[in-house]
Design a protein around this motif. Structure first.
Motif, mmCIF file in Angstrom:
data_model
loop_
_atom_site.group_PDB
_atom_site.id
_atom_site.type_symbol
_atom_site.label_atom_id
_atom_site.label_comp_id
_atom_site.label_asym_id
_atom_site.label_seq_id
_atom_site.Cartn_x
_atom_site.Cartn_y
_atom_site.Cartn_z
ATOM 1 N N GLY A 297 0.812 -1.208 0.000
ATOM 2 C CA GLY A 297 0.000 0.000 0.000
ATOM 3 C C GLY A 297 0.847 1.260 0.000
ATOM 4 O O GLY A 297 2.086 1.226 0.138
ATOM 5 N N ARG A 298 0.174 2.375 -0.145
ATOM 6 C CA ARG A 298 0.854 3.670 -0.275
ATOM 7 C C ARG A 298 1.694 4.000 0.957
ATOM 8 O O ARG A 298 2.829 4.450 0.845
ATOM 9 C CB ARG A 298 -0.186 4.751 -0.510
ATOM 10 C CG ARG A 298 0.409 6.145 -0.684
ATOM 11 C CD ARG A 298 -0.695 7.158 -0.895
ATOM 12 N NE ARG A 298 -0.165 8.505 -1.016
ATOM 13 C CZ ARG A 298 -0.915 9.592 -1.114
ATOM 14 N NH1 ARG A 298 -2.246 9.469 -1.101
ATOM 15 N NH2 ARG A 298 -0.366 10.775 -1.211
ATOM 16 N N GLY A 299 1.139 3.775 2.153
ATOM 17 C CA GLY A 299 1.864 4.093 3.382
ATOM 18 C C GLY A 299 3.132 3.282 3.515
ATOM 19 O O GLY A 299 4.190 3.813 3.879
ATOM 20 N N ALA A 300 3.036 1.987 3.211
ATOM 21 C CA ALA A 300 4.211 1.120 3.328
ATOM 22 C C ALA A 300 5.279 1.524 2.323
ATOM 23 O O ALA A 300 6.485 1.530 2.638
ATOM 24 C CB ALA A 300 3.799 -0.333 3.121
ATOM 25 N N ARG A 301 4.858 1.860 1.083
ATOM 26 C CA ARG A 301 5.836 2.286 0.071
ATOM 27 C C ARG A 301 6.529 3.583 0.510
ATOM 28 O O ARG A 301 7.741 3.748 0.331
ATOM 29 C CB ARG A 301 5.141 2.479 -1.283
ATOM 30 C CG ARG A 301 4.693 1.179 -1.940
ATOM 31 C CD ARG A 301 4.347 1.395 -3.410
ATOM 32 N NE ARG A 301 3.247 2.333 -3.579
ATOM 33 C CZ ARG A 301 1.962 1.986 -3.560
ATOM 34 N NH1 ARG A 301 1.616 0.726 -3.367
ATOM 35 N NH2 ARG A 301 1.018 2.895 -3.737
ATOM 36 N N TYR A 302 5.758 4.497 1.075
ATOM 37 C CA TYR A 302 6.341 5.756 1.560
ATOM 38 C C TYR A 302 7.383 5.484 2.644
ATOM 39 O O TYR A 302 8.494 6.059 2.610
ATOM 40 C CB TYR A 302 5.241 6.657 2.116
ATOM 41 C CG TYR A 302 5.768 7.827 2.917
ATOM 42 C CD1 TYR A 302 6.257 8.965 2.289
ATOM 43 C CD2 TYR A 302 5.783 7.782 4.306
ATOM 44 C CE1 TYR A 302 6.763 10.029 3.020
ATOM 45 C CE2 TYR A 302 6.282 8.840 5.059
ATOM 46 C CZ TYR A 302 6.769 9.959 4.408
ATOM 47 O OH TYR A 302 7.269 10.998 5.140
ATOM 48 N N LEU A 303 7.032 4.615 3.594
ATOM 49 C CA LEU A 303 7.962 4.320 4.685
ATOM 50 C C LEU A 303 9.243 3.665 4.167
ATOM 51 O O LEU A 303 10.346 3.993 4.616
ATOM 52 C CB LEU A 303 7.286 3.408 5.718
ATOM 53 C CG LEU A 303 6.179 4.054 6.563
ATOM 54 C CD1 LEU A 303 5.536 3.014 7.471
ATOM 55 C CD2 LEU A 303 6.734 5.211 7.390
ATOM 56 N N ARG A 304 9.116 2.745 3.194
ATOM 57 C CA ARG A 304 10.313 2.090 2.655
ATOM 58 C C ARG A 304 11.202 3.094 1.928
ATOM 59 O O ARG A 304 12.428 3.040 2.037
ATOM 60 C CB ARG A 304 9.901 0.950 1.711
ATOM 61 C CG ARG A 304 9.313 -0.244 2.430
ATOM 62 C CD ARG A 304 9.187 -1.474 1.525
ATOM 63 N NE ARG A 304 8.585 -2.567 2.252
ATOM 64 C CZ ARG A 304 7.290 -2.847 2.264
ATOM 65 N NH1 ARG A 304 6.458 -2.112 1.517
ATOM 66 N NH2 ARG A 304 6.823 -3.856 2.970
ATOM 67 N N ASP A 305 10.588 4.019 1.173
ATOM 68 C CA ASP A 305 11.376 5.047 0.488
ATOM 69 C C ASP A 305 12.080 5.952 1.510
ATOM 70 O O ASP A 305 13.248 6.317 1.329
ATOM 71 C CB ASP A 305 10.474 5.904 -0.404
ATOM 72 C CG ASP A 305 10.003 5.153 -1.639
ATOM 73 O OD1 ASP A 305 10.612 4.109 -1.948
ATOM 74 O OD2 ASP A 305 9.029 5.609 -2.287
ATOM 75 N N ARG A 306 11.378 6.291 2.554
ATOM 76 C CA ARG A 306 11.965 7.147 3.578
ATOM 77 C C ARG A 306 13.107 6.430 4.298
ATOM 78 O O ARG A 306 14.157 7.018 4.569
ATOM 79 C CB ARG A 306 10.892 7.577 4.583
ATOM 80 C CG ARG A 306 11.370 8.609 5.588
ATOM 81 C CD ARG A 306 10.240 9.152 6.421
ATOM 82 N NE ARG A 306 10.714 10.135 7.385
ATOM 83 C CZ ARG A 306 10.909 11.412 7.104
ATOM 84 N NH1 ARG A 306 10.654 11.866 5.883
ATOM 85 N NH2 ARG A 306 11.351 12.236 8.032
ATOM 86 N N VAL A 307 12.894 5.173 4.623
ATOM 87 C CA VAL A 307 13.944 4.378 5.270
ATOM 88 C C VAL A 307 15.183 4.306 4.381
ATOM 89 O O VAL A 307 16.327 4.436 4.854
ATOM 90 C CB VAL A 307 13.437 2.961 5.613
ATOM 91 C CG1 VAL A 307 14.600 2.051 5.999
ATOM 92 C CG2 VAL A 307 12.424 3.020 6.757
ATOM 93 N N ALA A 308 14.978 4.112 3.080
ATOM 94 C CA ALA A 308 16.108 4.044 2.148
ATOM 95 C C ALA A 308 16.863 5.374 2.126
ATOM 96 O O ALA A 308 18.101 5.403 2.109
ATOM 97 C CB ALA A 308 15.611 3.686 0.749
ATOM 98 N N THR A 309 16.136 6.478 2.099
ATOM 99 C CA THR A 309 16.774 7.798 2.113
ATOM 100 C C THR A 309 17.575 7.994 3.391
ATOM 101 O O THR A 309 18.699 8.508 3.369
ATOM 102 C CB THR A 309 15.705 8.908 1.997
ATOM 103 O OG1 THR A 309 15.005 8.758 0.765
ATOM 104 C CG2 THR A 309 16.349 10.288 2.060
ATOM 105 N N GLU A 310 17.003 7.582 4.514
ATOM 106 C CA GLU A 310 17.699 7.751 5.788
ATOM 107 C C GLU A 310 18.942 6.867 5.880
ATOM 108 O O GLU A 310 19.931 7.253 6.495
ATOM 109 C CB GLU A 310 16.736 7.465 6.940
ATOM 110 C CG GLU A 310 15.650 8.534 7.069
ATOM 111 C CD GLU A 310 14.635 8.229 8.150
ATOM 112 O OE1 GLU A 310 14.751 7.157 8.785
ATOM 113 O OE2 GLU A 310 13.724 9.054 8.365
ATOM 114 N N ARG A 311 18.892 5.692 5.267
ATOM 115 C CA ARG A 311 20.097 4.847 5.219
ATOM 116 C C ARG A 311 21.211 5.569 4.465
ATOM 117 O O ARG A 311 22.383 5.522 4.858
ATOM 118 C CB ARG A 311 19.779 3.516 4.537
ATOM 119 C CG ARG A 311 18.991 2.540 5.403
ATOM 120 C CD ARG A 311 19.180 1.103 4.899
ATOM 121 N NE ARG A 311 18.261 0.190 5.576
ATOM 122 C CZ ARG A 311 17.198 -0.370 5.018
ATOM 123 N NH1 ARG A 311 16.891 -0.086 3.756
ATOM 124 N NH2 ARG A 311 16.441 -1.210 5.696
#
Length: 326
Positions: free
Chosen positions: A261-275
């Protein structure tokens, strides 16, 4: 000997959360600990759900932990009143009003806030023998850096004032006329005595900050926070107050693999950016990352604060080399 630990960083990165959790973890290591807030926002009251004042008091529900909140505005006003009391006792009635006016003007100038707050810092450090560790939750970076740079600057300023005062006394004595003996006022001069006392106070502060203190910077995984932290590290290092570690706060939790879903995709993108940001921090800073803390949905207080404290694995004193964790 008391250890002093300072947590700094730009406004809003979570210094109060980290410093409060660190103080709590110190008590778990059987260290009598005092956490001192100098941030005008005074979030310490919110974290512990208890009103604090500018005198240490025990934190309800946490054995071995005390807290205090320094109000910068009150400190500046008290500093002004104290100077007036001391100078008025040594001045003629005709000069009192003029001196009061000059002092009022001086306390509106840049640096007066930091000078007054620094005096309160020194008071805390000089009266910290009841604690194994004192944790300072500081105001946003700019004010903190100016504050910590004060000892050397103030020592030099006092030296110049003392030299001028001695010169003035010397000229006064040489102006004695007739058969009268010159009045030897140098040794008993109250102004020189006060200046010498101030000099010793600043020397004490400088020694403590260099020899008994550890400095940590809190940042978030974003470009603005990283740039601000670069400037802070450089400024503290130039003042011979090297930063011992970085605490990266408010990292985004990664969703479970089966979440879509949209929320999960957003969180994964954010996690990747923070990494990527964490890798950038590792590459660009000589200072180690000593702790990473995930953001919480709710306000950090009570049992949630306990959870954050558990993520900070402290070891040894501030004089020891930094470990992988706080």
């Amino acid at each position: 000997m008391t250890d002093f630990v300072f947590f700094g960083g730009k406004g809003g990165v979570g210094k109060t959360t980290v410093s409060s959790a660190y103080a709590l973890e110190c008590t778990g290591a059987d260290e009598e600990t005092l956490v001192v807030s100098t941030d005008p926002a005074h979030s310490t009251t919110d974290v512990f759900g208890q009103q604090f004042s500018d005198e240490p008091q025990s934190v309800d529900g946490y054995e071995g932990l005390s807290a205090m909140e320094i109000d910068p505005d009150e400190v500046v006003q008290e500093h002004l009143l104290d100077l007036k009391r001391q100078l008025n006792a040594q001045l003629s009635a005709a000069m009192v009003n003029e001196v009061d006016i000059q002092l009022e003007m001086a306390h509106q100038t840049p640096g007066a806030y930091e000078a007054a707050l620094f005096d309160r810092f020194v008071d805390v450090m000089q009266n910290a023998e009841a604690y194994d560790r004192v944790v300072f939750d500081t105001s946003p970076t700019g004010s903190t850096l100016r504050l910590l740079a004060l000892p050397e600057l103030l020592e030099q300023w006092i030296d110049r004032l003392m030299a001028k005062r001695r010169r003035s006394i010397d000229l006064y004595e040489k102006a004695a006329i007739g058969n009268q003996e010159p009045r030897r006022v140098m040794d008993g001069d109250p102004v020189l005595a006060r200046l010498q006392g101030r000099k010793e106070r600043f020397e004490f502060a400088g020694d403590v900050l260099r020899e008994q203190a550890a400095f940590y910077l809190v940042l978030n995984p974003d470009e603005l926070s990283i740039r601000e932290t670069h400037r802070s590290v450089e400024t503290l290092t130039e003042a011979e107050l090297p930063v011992r570690g970085l605490v990266v706060n408010r990292l985004t939790p990664e969703p479970d693999p089966d979440e879509e879903g949209r929320g999960a995709r957003y969180l994964r993108d954010r996690v990747a950016t923070e990494r990527d940001r964490l890798e950038q921090i590792d590459e660009e800073f000589d200072v180690p990352v000593v702790a990473t803390i995930e953001t919480r949905v709710e306000e950090v207080r009570g049992s949630i604060l306990d959870d954050v404290a558990a993520e900070l694995d402290i070891a040894g004193s501030s004089a020891d080399p930094p470990s992988e964790q706080l």
